[in-house]
Design an enzyme around this catalytic site. Structure first.
Site, mmCIF file in Angstrom:
data_model
loop_
_atom_site.group_PDB
_atom_site.id
_atom_site.type_symbol
_atom_site.label_atom_id
_atom_site.label_comp_id
_atom_site.label_asym_id
_atom_site.label_seq_id
_atom_site.Cartn_x
_atom_site.Cartn_y
_atom_site.Cartn_z
ATOM 1 N N TYR A 191 -32.105 54.580 -28.432
ATOM 2 C CA TYR A 191 -33.152 53.934 -27.658
ATOM 3 C C TYR A 191 -34.381 54.834 -27.726
ATOM 4 O O TYR A 191 -34.407 55.916 -27.151
ATOM 5 C CB TYR A 191 -32.704 53.736 -26.213
ATOM 6 C CG TYR A 191 -31.682 52.647 -26.031
ATOM 7 C CD1 TYR A 191 -32.049 51.373 -25.611
ATOM 8 C CD2 TYR A 191 -30.331 52.880 -26.305
ATOM 9 C CE1 TYR A 191 -31.101 50.368 -25.440
ATOM 10 C CE2 TYR A 191 -29.382 51.888 -26.143
ATOM 11 C CZ TYR A 191 -29.773 50.630 -25.710
ATOM 12 O OH TYR A 191 -28.830 49.634 -25.555
ATOM 13 N N CYS A 192 -35.377 54.390 -28.453
ATOM 14 C CA CYS A 192 -36.588 55.160 -28.711
ATOM 15 C C CYS A 192 -37.678 54.633 -27.782
ATOM 16 O O CYS A 192 -38.211 53.541 -27.996
ATOM 17 C CB CYS A 192 -36.979 55.002 -30.176
ATOM 18 S SG CYS A 192 -38.403 55.976 -30.682
#
Length: 217
Positions: A191-192
């Site tokens: 999850y960026c």
């Protein structure tokens, strides 16, 4: 990881090329796409049909997320853009409401190693815990999974000539970042996220007020 996928037969007749660059950022390029960022966030029936067409080009893990927790037609919190502007600073508004992205290594939370919880800067809802945060080397805060599976929602994002899975908060649909299938175990997901979309509260301190409580008050 390098992948080369030609996407054929989309309903808009788009031909797309998908690959992951040497930096590890998973980007699926699409040719001749003039879809704007605001249009990509529109949950019209046309977009939903295209989403279904594009799902086959996502990994099974990405497909599962989009299928199980896809954005709905509306969110519990609906404010006017003027109301959002009054609640957020200029850059937060750009990231959360206009789907902006902060420069890599510029956000204050990308290298934060303190133990605690990350909340949505738009709504105050808990999103991620420091136990799932890891050093991805990308320059953005990175996590392997959300606080709860339903804390976030997903949509296929076709903006900027790419096909990615966008992550938004579950109360207002505000933009957080994207999720990629190149993270570490146990999920294999990355999850960026944008620091500007998050509020960090160290362990033991009081959480931010939920927007739903504020509006009801």
């Amino acid at each position: 990881m390098h992948r080369l996928i030609f996407i054929l037969g989309l309903t808009l007749g788009i031909s797309a090329l998908s690959f992951a660059g040497g930096s590890g950022e998973d980007e699926r390029l699409m040719n001749n796409t003039d879809k704007s960022v605001s249009e990509s966030a529109d949950d019209s029936q046309e977009d939903k049909n295209i989403d279904r067409e594009l799902l086959k080009y996502l990994t099974p893990a990405e497909q599962e997320l989009v299928g199980a927790y896809h954005v709905g037609d509306s969110f519990p919190v609906t404010l006017t853009e003027e109301e959002w502007r009054s609640r957020l600073d200029t850059f937060q508004y750009h990231v959360l409401r206009e789907h902006g992205t902060e420069r890599a290594f510029s956000g204050p939370l990308y290298d934060n190693t303190e133990r605690g919880t990350y909340y949505s800067a738009a709504t105050g809802e808990p999103l991620f815990h420091s136990d799932t945060k890891f050093a991805s080397g990308t320059g953005w805060p990175s996590f392997t999974e959300p606080f709860q599976p339903d804390a976030v929602r997903y949509r296929v994002d076709r903006s900027y000539g790419m096909v990615r899975v966008e992550v938004v908060d579950s109360l207002s649909g505000s933009h957080l970042g994207h999720v990629f299938p190149d993270g570490p175990e146990p999920t294999g997901l990355r999850y960026c996220l944008n620091s500007a979309s998050l509020l960090f509260v160290p362990e033991g301190e009081d959480p931010p007020a939920l927007i739903t409580d504020q509006l009801e008050g």
